[in-house]
Design an enzyme around this catalytic site. Structure first.
Site, PDB file in Angstrom:
ATOM      1  N   ASP A  34      40.032 -82.207  90.119  1.00 18.24           N
ATOM      2  CA  ASP A  34      39.442 -80.995  90.675  1.00 18.24           C
ATOM      3  C   ASP A  34      39.041 -81.188  92.133  1.00 18.24           C
ATOM      4  O   ASP A  34      38.151 -81.976  92.436  1.00 18.24           O
ATOM      5  CB  ASP A  34      38.203 -80.608  89.856  1.00 18.24           C
ATOM      6  CG  ASP A  34      38.579 -80.064  88.491  1.00 18.24           C
ATOM      7  OD1 ASP A  34      39.380 -79.106  88.446  1.00 18.24           O
ATOM      8  OD2 ASP A  34      38.101 -80.595  87.483  1.00 18.24           O
ATOM      9  N   MET A  67      40.647 -75.878  94.314  1.00 20.19           N
ATOM     10  CA  MET A  67      39.698 -74.767  94.425  1.00 20.19           C
ATOM     11  C   MET A  67      39.326 -74.691  95.898  1.00 20.19           C
ATOM     12  O   MET A  67      38.259 -75.144  96.328  1.00 20.19           O
ATOM     13  CB  MET A  67      38.481 -75.038  93.530  1.00 20.19           C
ATOM     14  CG  MET A  67      38.794 -74.756  92.053  1.00 20.19           C
ATOM     15  SD  MET A  67      37.684 -75.593  90.907  1.00 20.19           S
ATOM     16  CE  MET A  67      38.507 -77.163  90.756  1.00 20.19           C
ATOM     17  N   MET A 136      41.329 -70.065  84.071  1.00 18.83           N
ATOM     18  CA  MET A 136      39.956 -70.590  84.113  1.00 18.83           C
ATOM     19  C   MET A 136      39.152 -69.926  83.004  1.00 18.83           C
ATOM     20  O   MET A 136      39.009 -68.696  82.986  1.00 18.83           O
ATOM     21  CB  MET A 136      39.298 -70.308  85.463  1.00 18.83           C
ATOM     22  CG  MET A 136      39.841 -71.115  86.636  1.00 18.83           C
ATOM     23  SD  MET A 136      39.916 -72.902  86.363  1.00 18.83           S
ATOM     24  CE  MET A 136      38.205 -73.291  86.021  1.00 18.83           C
ATOM     25  N   GLY A 141      33.922 -74.449  89.597  1.00 15.37           N
ATOM     26  CA  GLY A 141      32.882 -75.049  90.425  1.00 15.37           C
ATOM     27  C   GLY A 141      32.156 -76.226  89.794  1.00 15.37           C
ATOM     28  O   GLY A 141      31.784 -77.157  90.487  1.00 15.37           O
ATOM     29  N   PHE A 142      31.984 -76.169  88.483  1.00 17.94           N
ATOM     30  CA  PHE A 142      31.204 -77.226  87.834  1.00 17.94           C
ATOM     31  C   PHE A 142      31.739 -77.515  86.436  1.00 17.94           C
ATOM     32  O   PHE A 142      32.221 -76.600  85.755  1.00 17.94           O
ATOM     33  CB  PHE A 142      29.729 -76.806  87.719  1.00 17.94           C
ATOM     34  CG  PHE A 142      29.107 -76.559  89.067  1.00 17.94           C
ATOM     35  CD1 PHE A 142      28.565 -77.607  89.798  1.00 17.94           C
ATOM     36  CD2 PHE A 142      29.110 -75.277  89.620  1.00 17.94           C
ATOM     37  CE1 PHE A 142      28.025 -77.379  91.058  1.00 17.94           C
ATOM     38  CE2 PHE A 142      28.570 -75.041  90.884  1.00 17.94           C
ATOM     39  CZ  PHE A 142      28.025 -76.104  91.604  1.00 17.94           C
ATOM     40  N   GLY A 143      31.599 -78.767  86.016  1.00 19.45           N
ATOM     41  CA  GLY A 143      31.920 -79.140  84.643  1.00 19.45           C
ATOM     42  C   GLY A 143      30.755 -78.769  83.737  1.00 19.45           C
ATOM     43  O   GLY A 143      29.679 -78.394  84.210  1.00 19.45           O
ATOM     44  N   GLY A 144      30.975 -78.873  82.435  1.00 17.74           N
ATOM     45  CA  GLY A 144      29.888 -78.716  81.472  1.00 17.74           C
ATOM     46  C   GLY A 144      29.436 -77.299  81.185  1.00 17.74           C
ATOM     47  O   GLY A 144      28.369 -77.103  80.608  1.00 17.74           O
ATOM     48  N   ASP A 172      41.331 -74.215  81.360  1.00 19.15           N
ATOM     49  CA  ASP A 172      40.398 -75.134  82.017  1.00 19.15           C
ATOM     50  C   ASP A 172      38.954 -74.628  81.933  1.00 19.15           C
ATOM     51  O   ASP A 172      38.622 -73.578  82.491  1.00 19.15           O
ATOM     52  CB  ASP A 172      40.833 -75.254  83.493  1.00 19.15           C
ATOM     53  CG  ASP A 172      40.037 -76.283  84.280  1.00 19.15           C
ATOM     54  OD1 ASP A 172      39.164 -76.948  83.702  1.00 19.15           O
ATOM     55  OD2 ASP A 172      40.316 -76.416  85.488  1.00 19.15           O
ATOM     56  N   GLY A 173      38.119 -75.392  81.226  1.00 19.25           N
ATOM     57  CA  GLY A 173      36.692 -75.095  81.198  1.00 19.25           C
ATOM     58  C   GLY A 173      36.150 -74.862  79.800  1.00 19.25           C
ATOM     59  O   GLY A 173      36.668 -74.018  79.063  1.00 19.25           O
ATOM     60  N   GLY A 174      35.149 -75.658  79.411  1.00 18.52           N
ATOM     61  CA  GLY A 174      34.489 -75.452  78.124  1.00 18.52           C
ATOM     62  C   GLY A 174      35.345 -75.784  76.918  1.00 18.52           C
ATOM     63  O   GLY A 174      35.115 -75.257  75.825  1.00 18.52           O
ATOM     64  N   GLY A 194      36.842 -81.920  80.521  1.00 18.76           N
ATOM     65  CA  GLY A 194      36.059 -82.900  81.270  1.00 18.76           C
ATOM     66  C   GLY A 194      34.978 -83.511  80.410  1.00 18.76           C
ATOM     67  O   GLY A 194      35.122 -84.607  79.870  1.00 18.76           O
ATOM     68  N   SER A 195      33.868 -82.766  80.230  1.00 16.69           N
ATOM     69  CA  SER A 195      32.715 -83.354  79.547  1.00 16.69           C
ATOM     70  C   SER A 195      33.008 -83.732  78.102  1.00 16.69           C
ATOM     71  O   SER A 195      32.518 -84.754  77.630  1.00 16.69           O
ATOM     72  CB  SER A 195      31.496 -82.430  79.646  1.00 16.69           C
ATOM     73  OG  SER A 195      31.875 -81.093  79.553  1.00 16.69           O
TER      74      SER A 195
HETATM   75  C1  DX5 Z   1      35.679 -76.507  86.784  1.00 18.98           C
HETATM   76  C2  DX5 Z   1      36.853 -77.455  86.747  1.00 18.98           C
HETATM   77  C3  DX5 Z   1      37.117 -78.044  85.413  1.00 18.98           C
HETATM   78  C4  DX5 Z   1      35.998 -78.861  84.826  1.00 18.98           C
HETATM   79  C5  DX5 Z   1      36.043 -78.720  83.346  1.00 18.98           C
HETATM   80  O1  DX5 Z   1      35.677 -75.837  87.983  1.00 18.98           O
HETATM   81  O2  DX5 Z   1      38.025 -76.812  87.181  1.00 18.98           O
HETATM   82  O3  DX5 Z   1      38.329 -78.820  85.436  1.00 18.98           O
HETATM   83  O4  DX5 Z   1      36.031 -80.210  85.162  1.00 18.98           O
HETATM   84  O5  DX5 Z   1      34.935 -79.345  82.808  1.00 18.98           O
HETATM   85  P1  DX5 Z   1      34.432 -79.080  81.324  1.00 18.98           P
HETATM   86  O6  DX5 Z   1      35.544 -79.521  80.409  1.00 18.98           O
HETATM   87  O7  DX5 Z   1      33.220 -79.948  81.234  1.00 18.98           O
HETATM   88  O8  DX5 Z   1      34.153 -77.628  81.200  1.00 18.98           O
HETATM   89 ZN    ZN Z   2      40.040 -77.828  87.005  1.00 19.72          ZN
END
Ligand code: DX5
Ligand code: ZN
Length: 214
Positions: A34, A67, A136, A141-144, A172-174, A194-195
């Protein structure tokens, strides 16, 4: 079979090389990287020099998610650094078609991403030029963050939109043990997590759980 792409955003950056080796051995299919510019999204993460230095740590395809408001100025640098897939956002302030061509000219696969509030009809003009759509399922912007449930309809709608074209659908995400099977059923080919992976005591178990989702 669904491909699993761990997002290194949730890795331990103080031992990034070791974490990448570990997740590679644990059965990851791609590595998701990312890149955030502090403008398109509020956060700042990594750039081409980090990608170049981790390139030797894993033979997996590098799935680079830009991004960035102005990705066009950096395509060559990310390609040189070792990206295999380069994904830009349809909401970026750039000539999308020209930037996609720049990615292809570098011999890389081109992806196009849509934020949760963006209508997928905006993808239509670019479908002939892309290899991947990145949906998305959280605000970038953020993981988790928590998975936005409406993303499931979006996956199904994108699947219908691309029809028989050879375009992968990535989400991608959650992504976790509950949302992964739902995404697979809706038509996802790639799951970015990610998380769920990096916060798990066993990367292998986490990846296996996501893969066996359906
Ligand atoms: C968020 C990123 C994701 C993020 C996903 O902007 O694009 O790739 O790392 O993280 P999780 O799996 O923790 O939602
Ligand atoms: Zn991503």
């Amino acid at each position: 079979m669904t491909l699993i792409a761990p997002s290194i955003l949730s890795a331990d950056f103080s031992r990034l090389g070791a974490d990448i080796k570990k997740v590679t051995r644990a059965g990851a299919d791609w590595l998701h990287i990312d890149v955030m510019d502090g403008h398109f999204v509020p956060n700042l993460t990594i750039g081409p020099c980090v990608i170049q230095s981790i390139r030797a740590q894993s033979a997996l395809p590098f799935d680079v998610h830009l991004m960035m408001t102005h990705p066009q100025n950096y395509i060559h640098d990310f390609a040189q650094a070792g990206a295999d897939y380069i994904t830009i956002h349809v909401e970026a302030q750039t000539e999308i078609e020209k930037t996609l061509f720049a990615i292809k000219k570098e011999g890389k696969k081109a992806g196009l991403s849509v934020k949760p509030d963006t209508n997928i009809s905006r993808l239509i003009p670019f479908l002939p030029f892309i290899d991947l759509v990145l949906i998305m399922s959280v605000e970038p912007g953020f993981g988790g963050q928590s998975f936005i449930p409406q993303s499931l309809n979006k996956i199904a709608a994108v699947k219908e939109l691309i029809g028989r074209k050879k375009i992968l659908i990535s989400v991608d995400g959650g992504i976790n043990q509950i949302t992964a099977p739902a995404c697979q059923l809706a038509g996802a080919d790639v799951l970015v997590a990610g998380s769920f992976i990096f916060k798990n005591s066993s990367y292998q178990k986490a990846i296996q759980t996501l893969k066996e989702g359906k």
